[in-house]
Design an enzyme around this catalytic site. Structure first.
Site, PDB file in Angstrom:
ATOM      1  CG  ASP A  12      -0.172  -0.077   2.556  1.00 24.96           C
ATOM      2  OD1 ASP A  12      -0.746   0.308   3.587  1.00 24.96           O
ATOM      3  OD2 ASP A  12       0.998  -0.513   2.555  1.00 24.96           O
ATOM      4  CG  ASP A  17       4.131   0.090   1.512  1.00 22.16           C
ATOM      5  OD1 ASP A  17       3.901   1.013   2.313  1.00 22.16           O
ATOM      6  OD2 ASP A  17       3.557  -1.025   1.565  1.00 22.16           O
ATOM      7  CB  THR A 128       4.804  -4.146   2.529  1.00 25.43           C
ATOM      8  OG1 THR A 128       4.294  -3.602   1.284  1.00 25.43           O
ATOM      9  CG2 THR A 128       6.013  -5.011   2.260  1.00 25.43           C
ATOM     10  CG  ASN A 170       0.576  -3.418   7.235  1.00 27.41           C
ATOM     11  OD1 ASN A 170       0.043  -2.419   6.753  1.00 27.41           O
ATOM     12  ND2 ASN A 170       1.862  -3.669   7.112  1.00 27.41           N
ATOM     13  CG  HIS A 242       7.358   0.098  10.138  1.00 26.16           C
ATOM     14  ND1 HIS A 242       7.594  -0.241  11.460  1.00 26.16           N
ATOM     15  CD2 HIS A 242       6.919   1.379  10.168  1.00 26.16           C
ATOM     16  CE1 HIS A 242       7.301   0.774  12.242  1.00 26.16           C
ATOM     17  NE2 HIS A 242       6.900   1.784  11.490  1.00 26.16           N
ATOM     18  CG  ASP A 243       6.084  -1.695   4.501  1.00 26.61           C
ATOM     19  OD1 ASP A 243       5.467  -0.760   3.963  1.00 26.61           O
ATOM     20  OD2 ASP A 243       5.599  -2.407   5.412  1.00 26.61           O
TER      21      ASP A 243
HETATM   22  O1  RIB Z   1       2.652  -0.384  10.829  1.00 28.01           O
HETATM   23  C1  RIB Z   1       3.462  -0.103   9.722  1.00 28.01           C
HETATM   24  C2  RIB Z   1       2.830  -0.595   8.466  1.00 28.01           C
HETATM   25  O2  RIB Z   1       1.629   0.120   8.205  1.00 28.01           O
HETATM   26  C3  RIB Z   1       3.694  -0.347   7.211  1.00 28.01           C
HETATM   27  O3  RIB Z   1       3.420  -1.328   6.264  1.00 28.01           O
HETATM   28  C4  RIB Z   1       3.209   0.990   6.722  1.00 28.01           C
HETATM   29  O4  RIB Z   1       3.427   1.154   5.306  1.00 28.01           O
HETATM   30  C5  RIB Z   1       1.748   0.864   7.000  1.00 28.01           C
HETATM   31  O5  RIB Z   1       1.157   0.145   5.936  1.00 28.01           O
HETATM   32 CA    CA Z   2       2.877  -0.680   3.970  1.00 29.21          CA
END
Ligand code: RIB
Ligand code: CA
Length: 319
Positions: A12, A17, A128, A170, A242-243
């Site tokens: 997303d 991402d 992701t 997510n 994060h991703d």
């Molecule tokens: O919590 C972080 C996640 O939520 C990551 O994938 C960020 O892109 C959002 O989608």
């Molecule tokens: Ca994401």
């Protein structure tokens, strides 16, 4: 490059991402990126799909993009405009895509791509974003699971949350989809907040990237600066990417600490909506759990490898 992994990314985009895809694109020796499918999450499906189409071309990837679920399976859409900006990419604008959308039905697209893999080959799914597309894929075409090597996803946490004290975005966005995926029986690597909160790009590095002449370094730097100046990171020394932990785990598993344990998802409406309940009670299960949970990470190594990859991608595309 026979030992490359077939990869389908489902996400997303979304700043992290976008940076994760740059990491993957910088390592063609490790990853054969087959496609990018999009799902509503950080922004609406229209925006994340537009971003995915632009990103794959921006990174020099000749791969199809397919549009996925517009709405979570049961829950209402809750985007993250405050974190990712109105365009979903920290309001950084990259060139428009030329290649048209490959499909506006990512579930069917995923099924057909996986079904048509060369005999004997499998695919690693790298979600992701919310797991809506993957859950629907497994419900409509359960037979594809035989061709899935493993799922390396960003989501959840053994401890904590970000949307709530126990819900990570997510999973929280579509807990029913996450439950379907975690109950699929497939090998899963859960790149949750326990590790991803430790993996990021600091202010000095983001500023250096943003000042570079290379278009990819500059875009990544500016996106991360947007992150850093936003509500999630304004009081922190670095922004968590994060991703990107998904691909970093596949490239450098040695910089992470992991543990196999059963994971189930709280699908209640209550305060623990979307909590990934990680069962640490070794006596509570007979069979070896199929889920590997990341519990710690080497922050310095993560940033070093990620920034090197962004520079390498820029160098390669500049040639
Ligand atoms: O919590 C972080 C996640 O939520 C990551 O994938 C960020 O892109 C959002 O989608
Ligand atoms: Ca994401």
């Amino acid at each position: 490059m026979e030992n490359r992994r077939n990869i389908i990314m489902d996400g997303d985009p979304g700043i992290d991402d976008a940076v994760a895809l740059a990491l993957a694109a910088a390592h063609p020796e490790a990853f054969k990126l087959l496609a990018f499918t999009t799902v509503t999450g950080n922004q609406t499906i229209e925006k994340v799909t537009e971003n995915a189409r632009r990103l794959v071309e921006f990174y020099g990837l000749d791969i199809p993009v397919a549009k996925g679920s517009v709405i979570p399976i049961l829950r209402k859409i809750e985007t993250a405009s405050d974190i990712h900006g109105s365009n979903g990419m920290g309001n950084v604008v990259i060139p428009e895509a030329v290649r048209p959308l490959a499909s506006d039905n990512a579930v069917l697209f995923l099924y057909e791509m996986i079904r048509d893999l060369p005999e004997g080959e499998k695919v690693t799914l790298v979600p992701t974003g919310p797991l809506t597309n993957i859950a629907l894929l497994f419900r409509v075409f359960p037979e594809v699971k035989e061709r899935v090597e493993e799922i390396v996803l960003m989501g959840g946490a053994a401890f904590g949350g970000n949307v709530t004290s126990t819900g990570e975005f997510n999973i929280y966005e579509d807990p029913e989809a996450a439950a379907i995926v975690f109950e699929s029986g497939l090998p899963i690597v859960m790149c949750g907040l326990d590790a991803t909160n430790l993996c990021g790009i600091d202010r000095e590095t983001a500023g250096r990237l943003a000042g570079e002449k290379g278009s990819i370094c500059k875009a990544v730097g500016e996106m991360v600066q947007f992150y850093l100046n936003g509500p999630a990171y304004s009081d922190k020394p670095y922004a968590s990417i994060h991703d990107a932990v998904t691909y970093m785990y596949l490239l450098h598993p040695e910089i992470f600490q992991t543990r196999k344990m059963p994971v189930s998802v709280d699908c209640s409406e209550g305060m623990n909506r979307g909590m990934t309940v990680c069962d640490t009670r070794k006596w509570s299960y007979q069979e070896e759990p199929t889920t590997t949970v990341l519990l710690d990470a080497d922050s310095e190594k993560f940033q070093e490898y990620l920034v090197d990859a962004v520079y390498e991608l820029d160098r390669r595309l500049a040639k």
